[in-house]
Write an enzyme that holds these catalytic residues in place. Sequence first.
Site, PDB file in Angstrom:
ATOM      1  N   GLY A  62      81.729  -5.252 -54.214  1.00 54.64           N
ATOM      2  CA  GLY A  62      81.675  -3.795 -54.171  1.00 54.64           C
ATOM      3  C   GLY A  62      82.876  -3.245 -53.442  1.00 54.64           C
ATOM      4  CB  ALA A  88      83.953   4.305 -48.717  1.00 56.86           C
ATOM      5  N   GLY A 118      82.555  -1.242 -48.723  1.00 58.93           N
ATOM      6  CA  GLY A 118      83.074  -2.572 -48.997  1.00 58.93           C
ATOM      7  C   GLY A 118      84.514  -2.716 -48.550  1.00 58.93           C
ATOM      8  CB  SER A 136      78.367   1.319 -39.764  1.00 62.65           C
ATOM      9  OG  SER A 136      77.312   1.119 -40.702  1.00 62.65           O
ATOM     10  CE  LYS A 181      71.317   5.380 -43.339  1.00 58.55           C
ATOM     11  NZ  LYS A 181      72.651   5.878 -43.716  1.00 58.55           N
ATOM     12  CG  ASP A 241      72.054   4.012 -40.146  1.00 57.77           C
ATOM     13  OD1 ASP A 241      73.072   4.722 -40.166  1.00 57.77           O
ATOM     14  OD2 ASP A 241      71.814   3.158 -41.017  1.00 57.77           O
ATOM     15  CB  THR A 249      72.769   9.312 -41.621  1.00 59.73           C
ATOM     16  OG1 THR A 249      73.063   7.938 -41.351  1.00 59.73           O
ATOM     17  CG2 THR A 249      73.049   9.573 -43.078  1.00 59.73           C
ATOM     18  CG  ASN A 309      72.506  10.173 -48.147  1.00 58.17           C
ATOM     19  OD1 ASN A 309      71.925  10.179 -49.218  1.00 58.17           O
ATOM     20  ND2 ASN A 309      73.120   9.088 -47.695  1.00 58.17           N
ATOM     21  CD  GLU A 369      72.395   3.594 -52.243  1.00 60.65           C
ATOM     22  OE1 GLU A 369      71.413   3.848 -52.962  1.00 60.65           O
ATOM     23  OE2 GLU A 369      73.093   2.573 -52.398  1.00 60.65           O
TER      24      GLU A 369
END
Length: 330
Positions: free
Chosen positions: A8, A11, A13, A136, A189, A242, A246, A254, A280
């Site tokens: 993958g 971004a 990967g 991350s 999340k 996380d 996020t 998201n 996602e």
Amino acid sequence: MSRIAILGAGAWGTALALSLARRGGHEIVLWSHSAPLAEQLNDVGENLPYLPGFTLPADILVTSDLPGAIFEADILLCVTPSQYLRGVISHIAPLLTRDQIIVIASKGLEEATFLRMSQVVASVTNNPCAVLSGPSFAQEVALGYPTAIVAAASTSALAQIIQREFSSPTLRIYTNDDVTGVELGGALKNVIALSSGVVHGLNLGHNSAAGLITRGIAEITRLSVACGGRRQTLAGLSGVGDLILTCTGNLSRNRSVGIELGKGRHLPEILAGLNGKVAEGVQSTVAALGLAARYGVEMPITEQMDAILHHNKSPKDAIRDLMARPGRDE
């Protein structure tokens, strides 16, 4: 020296490839499903569509040949969008040797089955499997900013292998044997981050955002515990950590989608503007509700987010209905 195949070239990967290259001591292969992207990465040395501004070291091999990428790899690091993971693993399963380790860095739930990503892998192959999760942003990992994440596996020995192979002066990795809790924290999340974005898009202030994030972790924890995860896991990096990142960070895809929904834009238009990047939480919202129904868990924020995403509910009406719910103990 380990050979690590990163499956993958988005971004995340690309950022992990840069982190591993900066660490040193590994042979790194970066696989892209897109031959034109692989060609561009080789020619320009920069991932212009997904992570511009960073030069890939020349010793990272970039390819669109999947069998070639995984050949003799010790670790397969899967960073594909969650809805494509099954297809990728099914394609390579007949080629795997039994000692090759699969590490999942994708955060999501399979929409049709409600399976976590490690469960998807287990349904296709018996290879040892671990997951990486935690707060991350890809851009900050690529910049080498200090980042702490968690490696989860069913055995401490496997988690410690990932800790040893991926840790660096800028990437600190903790271990955990609660794969369920770590994966659900990372997947769910994203749903709450969409909701947090809606609150921001509606200009509802900091009180609303704090309340939603707090009730969001309660909602995530309820479902995770019902599925066999541990409550304390959700108080850690893959849960609260996380979620805070996020829901509050401007680099959150998201959250950005939620902001545009709060401003009144329609989902298809917003997703088209991502130019191939994936939020996602849009897919995970449906799967989360399916999983919640299976275990009899109440998830009011997720329910309202699903109504906004897939049933054309007004974000203002969704917030009003959340606030009008019957009173209860915390």
